[in-house]
Design an enzyme around this catalytic site. Structure first.
Site, PDB file in Angstrom:
ATOM      1  N   ASP A  14       0.854  -1.186   0.000  1.00  0.00           N
ATOM      2  CA  ASP A  14       0.000   0.000   0.000  1.00  0.00           C
ATOM      3  C   ASP A  14       0.892   1.238   0.000  1.00  0.00           C
ATOM      4  OD1 ASP A  14      -2.177   1.646   0.099  1.00  0.00           O
ATOM      5  OD2 ASP A  14      -2.764   1.148   2.146  1.00  0.00           O
ATOM      6  N   ASP A 108      -2.747   2.506  -6.167  1.00  0.00           N
ATOM      7  CA  ASP A 108      -1.754   2.577  -5.094  1.00  0.00           C
ATOM      8  C   ASP A 108      -1.690   1.364  -4.177  1.00  0.00           C
ATOM      9  OD1 ASP A 108      -4.234   3.091  -4.021  1.00  0.00           O
ATOM     10  OD2 ASP A 108      -3.544   4.622  -2.634  1.00  0.00           O
ATOM     11  N   GLU A 109      -2.372   0.285  -4.508  1.00  0.00           N
ATOM     12  CA  GLU A 109      -2.261  -0.902  -3.662  1.00  0.00           C
ATOM     13  C   GLU A 109      -2.527  -2.168  -4.457  1.00  0.00           C
ATOM     14  OE1 GLU A 109      -5.228  -1.602  -0.605  1.00  0.00           O
ATOM     15  OE2 GLU A 109      -6.544  -0.095  -1.492  1.00  0.00           O
TER      16      GLU A 109
END
Length: 366
Positions: A14, A108-109
């Site tokens: 993350d 983003d993860e």
């Protein structure tokens, strides 16, 4: 009889305050300052906040007015999604150096299954460390990681040592970790559900574990079984590299409840614009438009319409949402509106395996 399957090594990566961190990376004048990505207008909404801003209570989905009130020195910058996608692609390329089993959740993860990896590294903890170092070297950004036996625990763990840290929950540590975990930290337990659990005397995993499946189902419906299983370390959803998107949507929670349908239509226009942008980025279209309405008393209502053709434009999405809005009279003031487009033209169908029960007593190099 329990079916014992090999324990997997799952990593959840993350990125730390991704959008805001990219802005600070590209503009040195913003570094170490409170930054919010989003609109600063009266009806603007924060999309992301830097850690400097979070110290003042600024968070995503917050009204820009409230954010500015909490942090008078807050600096607003417009989102640059092309730039975020560019960096996200660089990060994903690093993941693929280790495994092809990468399941992105957003820019983003992502989840990675490194049980068998391209580098032949036996320790998932070391792999996560290497990946975070490479991300820093390649992009200049920090990432956090969670490592454990399944996706649920890995995702919860990635939040433990944020920012720029990681947490490994070894197989033999799973039971105690979940028992001592605050109930609001359980992935899938939102604010309203947490408050309901508090009223039922459930504050940590150990109290949740003490409840029967029947009790949890009675009080939380279909989610009851999910809670019953995850607190026991049972979550067998595989990391799917070819994860198919079933729907795409956006929603907004308002700083003040809205009673005027004119104001509601203004909010829906902003939401439809966001969905159009995401559809273009994903190169998909859909047929079913669903309007989500959460009233001031927290009751939830959805209204849907399926069109005979695929749509991806803001205009058609908005027109359909407005039609659903006026489908029946509002029963109360509104605190949240959302639009979801489903029945997408992804062209594939997902298959679902029956959930298996696993034992977590096995130990190996984590």
């Amino acid at each position: 009889m329990k079916t014992q399957v090999p324990i997997r090594k799952i990593i959840h990566i993350d990125m730390d305050a991704f959008y805001a961190s990219v802005e600070q990376l590209d503009n040195p004048d913003l570094r170490n300052k409170p930054v919010a990505v989003g609109g600063s207008s009266e009806r603007g909404v924060v999309s992301a906040a830097s850690y400097e801003a979070r110290k003042f209570g600024v968070k995503s989905a917050m009204s820009s007015v409230i954010a500015k009130r909490n942090c008078p020195n807050l600096i607003f910058v417009k989102a640059r999604f092309d730039r975020y996608k560019e960096i996200s692609s660089q990060i994903r390329a690093i993941f693929l150096e280790y495994t092809d089993l990468v399941e992105p959740l957003s820019l983003d993860e992502a989840y990675l299954d490194v049980t068998e990896n391209k580098k032949g590294i036996p320790s998932a903890t070391l792999i996560a460390q290497e990946i975070r170092e490479k991300i820093k070297e390649k992009t200049g950004l920090n990432a956090s990681a969670g490592i454990s036996i399944n996706k649920f625990i890995a995702k919860v763990a990635s939040d433990i040592n944020k920012p720029n840290g990681q947490k490994t929950v070894n197989p033999e540590e799973v039971e105690e970790f979940l028992e001592q975990l605050q109930i609001r930290k359980f992935y899938g337990v939102g604010k309203v559900t947490a408050e309901k659990m508090y009223r039922l005397g459930i504050f940590k995993g150990i109290q949740l574990k003490d409840k029967s499946e029947e009790f949890l189902t009675e009080n939380f419906g279909k989610s009851g079984k999910y809670y019953y299983n995850v607190v026991r370390g049972i979550h067998n959803s595989e990391v799917k590299a070819d994860r198919i998107r079933k729907s795409l949507g956006a929603e907004r929670t308002f700083s003040e409840n809205i009673a005027s349908e004119i104001f509601m239509m203004e909010r829906l226009e902003n939401i439809a614009e966001e969905i159009e942008r995401r559809l273009k980025g994903s190169k998909v279209a859909g047929k079913t438009v669903t309007l989500k309405i959460k009233y001031s008393d927290f009751t939830l209502q959805t209204r849907s319409k399926t069109l005979p053709y695929y749509i991806a434009s803001k205009a058609v999405i908005l027109d359909t949402a407005k039609e659903l809005l006026f489908q029946e009279k509002m029963k109360n003031s509104v605190r949240l509106l959302g639009i979801t487009l489903s029945n997408l033209n992804t062209g594939k169908k997902e298959t679902h395996e029956k959930e298996k029960v696993i034992a977590v007593q096995l130990k190996f190099d984590f």
